[in-house]
Design an enzyme around this catalytic site. Structure first.
Site, PDB file in Angstrom:
ATOM      1  N   ARG A 156       0.593  -1.236   0.123  1.00 15.99           N
ATOM      2  CA  ARG A 156       0.120   0.089  -0.014  1.00 15.99           C
ATOM      3  C   ARG A 156       0.826   1.215  -0.027  1.00 15.99           C
ATOM      4  NH1 ARG A 156      -4.066  -3.136   4.016  1.00 15.99           N
ATOM      5  NH2 ARG A 156      -2.025  -3.529   4.949  1.00 15.99           N
ATOM      6  N   ARG A 177       7.939 -10.775  -3.905  1.00 11.32           N
ATOM      7  CA  ARG A 177       8.136 -12.213  -3.848  1.00 11.32           C
ATOM      8  C   ARG A 177       7.263 -12.664  -5.235  1.00 11.32           C
ATOM      9  NH1 ARG A 177       6.923 -14.494   2.055  1.00 11.32           N
ATOM     10  NH2 ARG A 177       5.574 -12.307   1.867  1.00 11.32           N
ATOM     11  N   ILE A 232      12.349   3.765   4.494  1.00  9.23           N
ATOM     12  CA  ILE A 232      11.172   4.302   5.334  1.00  9.23           C
ATOM     13  C   ILE A 232      10.130   3.233   5.934  1.00  9.23           C
ATOM     14  CG2 ILE A 232      10.878   6.511   4.411  1.00  9.23           C
ATOM     15  CD1 ILE A 232       8.638   3.580   3.336  1.00  9.23           C
ATOM     16  N   ARG A 234      11.386  -0.723   7.760  1.00  7.77           N
ATOM     17  CA  ARG A 234      12.280  -1.005   8.927  1.00  7.77           C
ATOM     18  C   ARG A 234      13.718  -1.098   8.947  1.00  7.77           C
ATOM     19  NH1 ARG A 234       8.228   0.507  10.920  1.00  7.77           N
ATOM     20  NH2 ARG A 234       6.626  -0.591  12.291  1.00  7.77           N
ATOM     21  N   GLU A 263      17.243   1.182  16.252  1.00  5.14           N
ATOM     22  CA  GLU A 263      16.778   2.445  16.747  1.00  5.14           C
ATOM     23  C   GLU A 263      16.280   2.368  18.078  1.00  5.14           C
ATOM     24  OE1 GLU A 263      13.880   2.765  13.567  1.00  5.14           O
ATOM     25  OE2 GLU A 263      12.381   2.804  14.905  1.00  5.14           O
ATOM     26  N   HIS A 281      12.508   8.325  12.640  1.00 12.66           N
ATOM     27  CA  HIS A 281      11.455   7.301  12.590  1.00 12.66           C
ATOM     28  C   HIS A 281       9.823   8.287  12.708  1.00 12.66           C
ATOM     29  CE1 HIS A 281       9.424   3.111  12.941  1.00 12.66           C
ATOM     30  NE2 HIS A 281       8.801   3.877  12.337  1.00 12.66           N
TER      31      HIS A 281
HETATM   32  C1  8YV Z   1       4.809   4.351  13.787  1.00 12.21           C
HETATM   33  C2  8YV Z   1       5.302   2.773  12.120  1.00 12.21           C
HETATM   34  O1  8YV Z   1       5.919   5.338  14.157  1.00 12.21           O
HETATM   35  O2  8YV Z   1       3.208   2.253  11.220  1.00 12.21           O
HETATM   36  C3  8YV Z   1       4.248   1.966  11.648  1.00 12.21           C
HETATM   37  O3  8YV Z   1       4.647   0.777  11.197  1.00 12.21           O
HETATM   38  O4  8YV Z   1       6.498   2.463  11.941  1.00 12.21           O
HETATM   39  C4  8YV Z   1       5.099   4.103  12.540  1.00 12.21           C
HETATM   40  O5  8YV Z   1       3.902   4.726  11.602  1.00 12.21           O
HETATM   41  C5  8YV Z   1       4.907   3.620  15.036  1.00 12.21           C
HETATM   42  O6  8YV Z   1       4.303   2.201  14.736  1.00 12.21           O
HETATM   43  C6  8YV Z   1       4.229   4.263  16.069  1.00 12.21           C
HETATM   44  O7  8YV Z   1       5.133   3.919  17.198  1.00 12.21           O
END
Ligand code: 8YV
Length: 316
Positions: A156, A177, A232, A234, A263, A281
């Site tokens: 998405r 994949r 953007i 992980r 992180e 993040h």
């Molecule tokens: C958030 C994220 O900062 O949506 C995600 O997977 O990494 C971020 O949008 C995080 O989950 C909030 O702690």
């Protein structure tokens, strides 16, 4: 709403969410307890709902300490920090917050790309240091528009990034994949071949054991000394040690990173590198998107408390 439910809040949550939980049912905040382990041992059996975030997650230890847990409602789209084996073994329901953050994460990806490639933050530092009148402007950077963009992941968020990149007249290919024939972009079965082909590689796949260190030393080498990496998704998807080495050896031109392997720890070598843009993040961190994410967590909790279903469940 039934009064038999009780929420365990794993840690701090944005105020628009935290402030509304107590109106739904009783809430305890685990991170506020002086001895969280002792608290769980004493009261772990009281909780039916765990509210957490994509970064706080939920370990097997925490899930095991909540024997009456039924649902986990997480703030964020990524749920790699939640122990999915424990979730499956216990038959727990899990919700995340998909879609509402696509635009802001995609905006940030384009921002990171332009910043890294055009050297915006580096030029900003140059001006602030007073270097402009002393040594002139920064050296010419690299063109962004019309370049080749490789996407690792085309879910998405990836699709919204690709649409943004289309507006920059980029040629786009992606690695996943399995191909998504309904999309207008060419699928590349080999990540190495994609990295060889593209000028910029954007990582937009979920973090998981399957995607761990997918961006390896070999992939970075294939991206090459003129190539830029943007992440953007992980930090775990990129072999960070290999990234540091590639940047230091001039095997990669630069990078724009919103996420890191360990992180909030960021390697000193990245902090010292002028060709890297570093963000804490914040992909989804706009007031509008965070409000929408909080709203979706609340919708999930309300639906669960009312009739045992979730609005945005993860998995089948
Ligand atoms: C958030 C994220 O900062 O949506 C995600 O997977 O990494 C971020 O949008 C995080 O989950 C909030 O702690």
């Amino acid at each position: 709403m039934t009064s038999t439910h009780k929420i365990l809040q794993a840690g701090p949550l944005p105020p628009p969410l935290a402030s509304k939980l107590p109106a739904l049912c009783p809430v305890e905040i685990l991170s506020d307890k002086p001895d969280p382990a002792a608290f769980l041992q004493r009261q772990g059996n009281e909780f039916t709902v765990l509210v957490t975030t994509g970064t706080q997650g939920a370990t097997r230890g925490l899930i095991d300490a909540l024997p009456n847990l039924q649902a986990i409602c997480s703030l964020g789209v990524g749920y790699d920090a939640i122990d999915m084996d424990a979730v499956r073994a216990r038959g727990l329901m899990l919700s995340n917050t998909p879609d509402v953050l696509n635009d802001c994460v995609a905006d940030l990806a384009m921002g990171l790309l332009i910043d890294a490639v055009r050297g915006l933050s580096a030029s900003d530092r140059h001006v602030r240091r007073g270097d402009w009148p002393r040594v002139g402007p920064t050296s010419p950077s690299t063109r962004v528009s019309g370049k080749r963009l490789g996407m690792l992941g085309m879910g998405r968020i990836g699709q919204v990034i690709a649409r943004r990149a289309t507006g920059f007249d980029m040629d786009i290919r992606y690695h996943t994949r399995s191909p998504k024939p309904q999309l207008p972009w060419q699928h590349e079965p080999s990540l190495i071949a994609l990295a060889q082909w593209c000028d910029f590689l954007i990582v937009a796949c979920p973090g998981s054991p399957e995607t761990f260190h997918l961006v390896s030393a070999d992939v970075l080498k294939a991206l090459g000394p003129q190539g830029y990496l943007v992440n953007i998704s992980r930090g775990t998807v990129v072999d960070e040690e290999a990234l540091v080495a590639a940047l230091e050896n001039g095997e990669l031109a630069g990078a724009g990173l919103d996420v890191f392997e360990h992180e909030p720890e960021v390697p000193a070598a990245l902090i010292a590198n002028e060709h890297v843009v570093l963000l804490p993040h914040v992909g989804s961190a706009t007031r509008e998107t965070r409000a929408a994410m909080c709203g979706l967590v609340l919708d999930n909790i309300r639906a669960f408390l009312a009739d045992g279903r979730l609005v945005t469940p993860v998995g089948p």
